[in-house]
Design a protein around this motif. Sequence first.
Motif, PDB file in Angstrom:
ATOM      1  N   VAL A  88       0.866  -1.182   0.000  1.00 13.73           N
ATOM      2  CA  VAL A  88       0.000   0.000   0.000  1.00 13.73           C
ATOM      3  C   VAL A  88       0.900   1.229   0.000  1.00 13.73           C
ATOM      4  N   ALA A  89       0.786   2.036  -1.055  1.00 18.10           N
ATOM      5  CA  ALA A  89       1.676   3.178  -1.226  1.00 18.10           C
ATOM      6  C   ALA A  89       1.024   4.472  -0.763  1.00 18.10           C
ATOM      7  N   SER A  90       1.784   5.301  -0.075  1.00 22.65           N
ATOM      8  CA  SER A  90       1.342   6.668   0.189  1.00 22.65           C
ATOM      9  C   SER A  90       1.196   7.389  -1.145  1.00 22.65           C
ATOM     10  N   PRO A  91       0.266   8.344  -1.262  1.00 21.36           N
ATOM     11  CA  PRO A  91      -0.003   8.988  -2.557  1.00 21.36           C
ATOM     12  C   PRO A  91       1.229   9.586  -3.228  1.00 21.36           C
ATOM     13  N   GLY A  92       2.095  10.213  -2.441  1.00 22.95           N
ATOM     14  CA  GLY A  92       3.241  10.878  -3.046  1.00 22.95           C
ATOM     15  C   GLY A  92       4.433   9.982  -3.303  1.00 22.95           C
ATOM     16  N   PHE A  93       4.315   8.696  -2.971  1.00 24.71           N
ATOM     17  CA  PHE A  93       5.452   7.782  -3.146  1.00 24.71           C
ATOM     18  C   PHE A  93       5.734   7.620  -4.634  1.00 24.71           C
ATOM     19  N   PRO A  94       6.921   8.058  -5.117  1.00 22.54           N
ATOM     20  CA  PRO A  94       7.166   8.101  -6.559  1.00 22.54           C
ATOM     21  C   PRO A  94       7.200   6.728  -7.216  1.00 22.54           C
ATOM     22  N   PRO A  95       6.757   6.655  -8.467  1.00 24.19           N
ATOM     23  CA  PRO A  95       6.682   5.362  -9.160  1.00 24.19           C
ATOM     24  C   PRO A  95       8.024   4.848  -9.654  1.00 24.19           C
ATOM     25  N   ARG A 153      10.793  -3.632  -8.208  1.00 22.57           N
ATOM     26  CA  ARG A 153      11.013  -4.966  -7.638  1.00 22.57           C
ATOM     27  C   ARG A 153       9.687  -5.644  -7.316  1.00 22.57           C
ATOM     28  N   LEU A 154       8.773  -4.923  -6.708  1.00 22.35           N
ATOM     29  CA  LEU A 154       7.470  -5.496  -6.366  1.00 22.35           C
ATOM     30  C   LEU A 154       6.700  -5.906  -7.615  1.00 22.35           C
ATOM     31  N   LYS A 155       6.811  -5.111  -8.674  1.00 21.60           N
ATOM     32  CA  LYS A 155       6.145  -5.461  -9.934  1.00 21.60           C
ATOM     33  C   LYS A 155       6.697  -6.756 -10.505  1.00 21.60           C
ATOM     34  N   ILE A 156       8.021  -6.903 -10.476  1.00 22.66           N
ATOM     35  CA  ILE A 156       8.656  -8.123 -10.979  1.00 22.66           C
ATOM     36  C   ILE A 156       8.166  -9.337 -10.195  1.00 22.66           C
ATOM     37  N   GLU A 157       7.962  -9.156  -8.893  1.00 28.01           N
ATOM     38  CA  GLU A 157       7.498 -10.256  -8.033  1.00 28.01           C
ATOM     39  C   GLU A 157       5.975 -10.408  -8.044  1.00 28.01           C
ATOM     40  N   ASN A 158       5.298  -9.616  -8.919  1.00 28.52           N
ATOM     41  CA  ASN A 158       3.836  -9.665  -9.049  1.00 28.52           C
ATOM     42  C   ASN A 158       3.097  -9.348  -7.747  1.00 28.52           C
ATOM     43  N   VAL A 159       3.682  -8.466  -6.970  1.00 25.98           N
ATOM     44  CA  VAL A 159       3.022  -7.997  -5.746  1.00 25.98           C
ATOM     45  C   VAL A 159       2.145  -6.805  -6.110  1.00 25.98           C
ATOM     46  N   PRO A 160       0.847  -6.869  -5.845  1.00 26.42           N
ATOM     47  CA  PRO A 160      -0.016  -5.721  -6.149  1.00 26.42           C
ATOM     48  C   PRO A 160       0.418  -4.484  -5.356  1.00 26.42           C
ATOM     49  N   VAL A 161       0.560  -3.361  -6.056  1.00 27.32           N
ATOM     50  CA  VAL A 161       0.887  -2.085  -5.411  1.00 27.32           C
ATOM     51  C   VAL A 161      -0.305  -1.158  -5.626  1.00 27.32           C
ATOM     52  N   ILE A 162      -1.021  -0.847  -4.548  1.00 29.87           N
ATOM     53  CA  ILE A 162      -2.213  -0.010  -4.654  1.00 29.87           C
ATOM     54  C   ILE A 162      -2.058   1.218  -3.761  1.00 29.87           C
ATOM     55  N   ASP A 163      -2.909   2.206  -3.999  1.00 30.01           N
ATOM     56  CA  ASP A 163      -2.902   3.416  -3.189  1.00 30.01           C
ATOM     57  C   ASP A 163      -3.800   3.244  -1.969  1.00 30.01           C
ATOM     58  N   GLU A 164      -3.562   4.076  -0.975  1.00 30.27           N
ATOM     59  CA  GLU A 164      -4.390   4.059   0.233  1.00 30.27           C
ATOM     60  C   GLU A 164      -5.864   4.232  -0.096  1.00 30.27           C
ATOM     61  N   ILE A 165      -6.193   5.027  -1.114  1.00 27.74           N
ATOM     62  CA  ILE A 165      -7.607   5.266  -1.423  1.00 27.74           C
ATOM     63  C   ILE A 165      -8.254   4.006  -1.997  1.00 27.74           C
ATOM     64  N   GLU A 166      -7.504   3.233  -2.777  1.00 27.80           N
ATOM     65  CA  GLU A 166      -7.992   1.947  -3.295  1.00 27.80           C
ATOM     66  C   GLU A 166      -8.128   0.940  -2.162  1.00 27.80           C
ATOM     67  N   TRP A 167      -7.121   0.889  -1.291  1.00 34.96           N
ATOM     68  CA  TRP A 167      -7.147  -0.050  -0.173  1.00 34.96           C
ATOM     69  C   TRP A 167      -8.353   0.224   0.733  1.00 34.96           C
ATOM     70  N   THR A 168      -8.612   1.489   1.023  1.00 39.19           N
ATOM     71  CA  THR A 168      -9.759   1.834   1.869  1.00 39.19           C
ATOM     72  C   THR A 168     -11.068   1.472   1.192  1.00 39.19           C
ATOM     73  N   PHE A 169     -11.164   1.752  -0.107  1.00 37.80           N
ATOM     74  CA  PHE A 169     -12.369   1.398  -0.862  1.00 37.80           C
ATOM     75  C   PHE A 169     -12.659  -0.098  -0.742  1.00 37.80           C
ATOM     76  N   GLN A 170     -11.619  -0.917  -0.853  1.00 38.47           N
ATOM     77  CA  GLN A 170     -11.802  -2.367  -0.777  1.00 38.47           C
ATOM     78  C   GLN A 170     -12.207  -2.820   0.626  1.00 38.47           C
ATOM     79  N   ASN A 171     -11.660  -2.185   1.650  1.00 43.44           N
ATOM     80  CA  ASN A 171     -11.904  -2.629   3.018  1.00 43.44           C
ATOM     81  C   ASN A 171     -13.151  -2.017   3.650  1.00 43.44           C
ATOM     82  N   LEU A 172     -13.554  -0.859   3.174  1.00 44.55           N
ATOM     83  CA  LEU A 172     -14.752  -0.217   3.716  1.00 44.55           C
ATOM     84  C   LEU A 172     -16.017  -0.862   3.160  1.00 44.55           C
ATOM     85  N   ASN A 173     -15.903  -1.401   1.947  1.00 46.39           N
ATOM     86  CA  ASN A 173     -17.012  -2.159   1.339  1.00 46.39           C
ATOM     87  C   ASN A 173     -18.299  -1.345   1.282  1.00 46.39           C
ATOM     88  N   LEU A 174     -18.191  -0.161   0.673  1.00 49.13           N
ATOM     89  CA  LEU A 174     -19.341   0.731   0.560  1.00 49.13           C
ATOM     90  C   LEU A 174     -20.096   0.496  -0.734  1.00 49.13           C
TER      91      LEU A 174
END
Length: 434
Positions: A61-68, A75-96
């Motif tokens: 979970v990346a802070s918004p300003g964390f540069p790409p 490295r995370l992309k090569i390892e197929n680790v999903p990298v999402i933003d806090e706003i996406e993570w909250t959307f998924q967990n709040l389940n609105l």
Amino acid sequence: MKVLLLGLGRANLKVAEYLINQKEEVYLYEENRELLSPKAQEIIKSGKIKDFIDITYDLAVASPGFPPNKWIIERLKIENVPVIDEIEWTFQNLNLPKEKIIAITGTNGKSTTAALVGNILNTAGLKYFLGGNIAPGRPFSHALFEERKEYYVLEVSSFQLTRIVNFCPHIAVLTNISRDHLNWHNDLSEYINAKKKIFMNQSSVDYGVLNIADSFTAEIRKDIPSRVIYFGPNARDGSWLNDSFHFQKEMVLKKEGLQLIGKHNESNIMAAICVAKILGIDNRSIEKGINSFRGLPHRLEEVGKKNGILYINNSMCTNEASAIASFNAVKGNKIVILGGKKKGDEGKDYLNLLLDEAKACVLLGENAPEIARYFDERNYNRYRIARDMPEAVSLAREFAQPGDVILLNPGFASFGLFRDFQERGEAFKDAVQR
């Protein structure tokens, strides 16, 4: 689940707390620990969050300003680790239900528009959450610790939208697009594509609200799957303006009584009216919500009048388009404090405007010598260079006479001398008071 937090700024703080409460394994990659808030330092010292180590993570979970362009992202992309933003993570967990979500993006005006919508909801007696990228304000993740609201009004940045996957607002607003953040995005096309992602998960039952006067609107419109409603001076099927603000064929409110100044704020008001009418809010609540709104801190904020000189704090102005609009919104002879750190734009149109119309300028920040050279080449000598904000205000006063305006209108990012635009604005206000 092993979760890696990329940064522990204000956005990821509540993410960390929530994950710790859920007994997840939480790891942190943070290069600027000395700049973290006391709360973040406390979480790290508690031992409930571990330092980054060389393992395979389930999610980042990346802070918004964390540069790409950081090596760890690659490295995370090569390892197929999903990298999402806090706003996406909250959307998924709040389940609105998405019907509850209103998201607003754009180069300029998104904070004011979001706050206007919130004020209208408040006058209509509706419970709402206002947050996201808005500053001052609360990240979306704060909503996980609060009771459910009827609506969630979110300002979202291009940084956040770059890393969304499923995030889907029922109403998505794009205020405008101009050159900005080209030190983070590779080029203007990438920046525009990031903004367009606000619409990507919508369907025909959702709404896209667009500025009919923006030069990029026609290009963006063809890729939007939702129902589009326009705002702008001639948007007769949406929100438009002559002597009064209208929505389609009905008059909503008159221009008299507004606390906000400037044509750019008229645009923000029209965008907010579109959202309110989509939600079915009555005109009386809309009028009251708009007329009672005095604006956000650091956006054309009147600091006070001393010895006949008016001081205005517009520290939020970090790009050329915003600087020009704000300068034109303020009447009278203006002594302008400007400069900072470039974000991939030169700001020449803004500087040329100052050459023609500013009474004087005070240059502050990393690019002050560069601006000074530009002025010198054009035989403009009504400027000084300041080392810090107190000196900038003092030098501006030397140019000013009763009836003049000293306007902090930087046109560039705050980084270098200041942590963010808020710190810069507070420094200006403090210097004025002193």
